[in-house]
Design a protein around this motif. Structure first.
Motif, mmCIF file in Angstrom:
data_model
loop_
_atom_site.group_PDB
_atom_site.id
_atom_site.type_symbol
_atom_site.label_atom_id
_atom_site.label_comp_id
_atom_site.label_asym_id
_atom_site.label_seq_id
_atom_site.Cartn_x
_atom_site.Cartn_y
_atom_site.Cartn_z
ATOM 1 N N UNK A 1 28.617 46.456 46.004
ATOM 2 C CA UNK A 1 27.501 45.626 45.913
ATOM 3 C C UNK A 1 27.475 44.756 44.744
ATOM 4 N N UNK A 2 28.062 45.088 43.540
ATOM 5 C CA UNK A 2 28.247 44.176 42.535
ATOM 6 C C UNK A 2 29.072 43.118 42.839
ATOM 7 N N UNK A 3 30.155 43.282 43.194
ATOM 8 C CA UNK A 3 31.162 42.318 43.530
ATOM 9 C C UNK A 3 30.525 41.339 44.420
ATOM 10 N N UNK A 4 29.967 41.768 45.623
ATOM 11 C CA UNK A 4 29.322 40.939 46.640
ATOM 12 C C UNK A 4 28.295 40.066 46.024
ATOM 13 N N UNK A 5 27.413 40.531 44.975
ATOM 14 C CA UNK A 5 26.450 39.673 44.340
ATOM 15 C C UNK A 5 27.088 38.607 43.450
ATOM 16 N N UNK A 6 28.267 38.975 42.831
ATOM 17 C CA UNK A 6 28.974 37.812 42.021
ATOM 18 C C UNK A 6 29.513 36.808 42.959
ATOM 19 N N UNK A 7 29.973 37.256 43.949
ATOM 20 C CA UNK A 7 30.361 36.132 45.051
ATOM 21 C C UNK A 7 29.387 35.288 45.256
ATOM 22 N N UNK A 8 28.174 35.935 45.793
ATOM 23 C CA UNK A 8 27.113 35.222 46.303
ATOM 24 C C UNK A 8 26.627 34.139 45.290
ATOM 25 N N UNK A 9 26.838 34.493 43.882
ATOM 26 C CA UNK A 9 25.980 33.575 42.754
ATOM 27 C C UNK A 9 27.048 32.526 42.419
ATOM 28 N N UNK A 10 28.357 32.750 42.869
ATOM 29 C CA UNK A 10 29.305 31.754 42.226
ATOM 30 C C UNK A 10 29.266 30.487 43.102
ATOM 31 N N UNK A 11 29.254 29.311 42.421
ATOM 32 C CA UNK A 11 29.186 27.926 43.038
ATOM 33 C C UNK A 11 30.438 27.453 43.476
ATOM 34 N N UNK A 12 31.841 28.110 43.083
ATOM 35 C CA UNK A 12 32.993 27.604 43.588
ATOM 36 C C UNK A 12 33.798 28.532 43.004
ATOM 37 N N UNK B 1 38.907 42.001 43.165
ATOM 38 C CA UNK B 1 38.981 43.211 42.987
ATOM 39 C C UNK B 1 37.432 43.853 43.330
ATOM 40 N N UNK B 2 37.369 45.112 43.733
ATOM 41 C CA UNK B 2 36.060 45.634 43.998
ATOM 42 C C UNK B 2 35.807 46.450 42.750
ATOM 43 N N UNK B 3 35.348 46.289 41.644
ATOM 44 C CA UNK B 3 34.931 47.395 40.591
ATOM 45 C C UNK B 3 36.039 46.767 39.483
ATOM 46 N N UNK B 4 36.073 47.327 38.242
ATOM 47 C CA UNK B 4 36.789 46.730 37.311
ATOM 48 C C UNK B 4 38.126 47.548 37.143
ATOM 49 N N UNK B 5 38.463 48.787 37.602
ATOM 50 C CA UNK B 5 39.650 49.457 37.597
ATOM 51 C C UNK B 5 40.119 50.040 38.921
ATOM 52 N N UNK B 6 39.359 49.476 40.108
ATOM 53 C CA UNK B 6 39.740 49.694 41.519
ATOM 54 C C UNK B 6 40.777 49.384 41.879
ATOM 55 N N UNK B 7 41.304 50.168 42.970
ATOM 56 C CA UNK B 7 42.526 49.749 43.601
ATOM 57 C C UNK B 7 42.026 49.036 44.921
ATOM 58 N N UNK B 8 40.909 48.923 45.124
ATOM 59 C CA UNK B 8 40.259 48.178 46.462
ATOM 60 C C UNK B 8 39.978 46.667 46.066
ATOM 61 N N UNK B 9 40.194 45.863 47.308
ATOM 62 C CA UNK B 9 40.162 44.436 47.071
ATOM 63 C C UNK B 9 39.252 43.786 48.271
ATOM 64 N N UNK B 10 38.476 43.056 47.941
ATOM 65 C CA UNK B 10 37.857 42.204 49.200
ATOM 66 C C UNK B 10 38.948 40.835 49.636
ATOM 67 N N UNK B 11 39.346 41.051 50.787
ATOM 68 C CA UNK B 11 40.237 39.922 51.120
ATOM 69 C C UNK B 11 39.293 38.973 52.013
ATOM 70 N N UNK B 12 39.531 37.649 51.675
ATOM 71 C CA UNK B 12 38.720 36.580 52.396
ATOM 72 C C UNK B 12 39.448 35.323 52.607
ATOM 73 N N UNK B 13 38.942 34.342 53.405
ATOM 74 C CA UNK B 13 39.428 33.024 53.456
ATOM 75 C C UNK B 13 38.376 32.180 52.824
ATOM 76 N N UNK B 14 38.796 30.914 52.176
ATOM 77 C CA UNK B 14 37.822 29.908 51.637
ATOM 78 C C UNK B 14 38.205 28.698 52.380
ATOM 79 N N UNK B 15 37.118 27.880 52.786
ATOM 80 C CA UNK B 15 37.247 26.623 52.952
ATOM 81 C C UNK B 15 37.852 25.593 52.083
ATOM 82 N N UNK B 16 37.975 24.403 52.468
ATOM 83 C CA UNK B 16 38.514 23.303 51.367
ATOM 84 C C UNK B 16 37.512 23.176 50.422
ATOM 85 N N UNK B 17 36.153 23.159 50.474
ATOM 86 C CA UNK B 17 35.253 22.912 49.552
ATOM 87 C C UNK B 17 35.007 24.000 48.375
#
Length: 106
Positions: free
Chosen positions: A37-48, A74-90
């Protein structure tokens, strides 16, 4: 940042902490729910993606080899889990692909 979901299972896991289907194995990972949830909120708040690079706890990176063309955080500070994603050119749209045990059993 706009975030799109590739499938219902990852959307349920990220938005509702409902781990089923291919993510059922994460159901017992209690801290993962909070960190996701924290990681997702940080992603949403990012401009780029430059913003993501500045958040050192995310360990944002563009992946290589068989995952070339994908990025991860990374999902969490010392986590072994990651969110994998694609980005568009912008760098303003993220399509979530999967939750991965990218770091093995660290």
């Amino acid at each position: 940042m706009e975030i799109l979901f590739i499938d219902e299972e990852i959307e349920d896991a990220v938005l509702y902490s409902n781990f089923h289907g291919k993510y059922k194995k994460f159901k017992s990972a209690g801290k993962l729910k909070k960190d996701l949830a924290k990681t997702f909120n940080m992603l949403r708040a990012a401009n780029n993606t430059k913003y993501l690079e500045k958040i050192t706890s995310l360990h944002y990176e563009k992946l290589k080899h068989d995952k070339s063309g994908l990025s991860s955080v990374r999902i969490g500070y010392k986590s072994k889990y990651r969110l994998i994603f694609t980005e568009n050119e912008l760098g303003i749209t993220i399509e979530l692909i999967e939750i991965s045990e990218h770091y093995g059993d660290k």
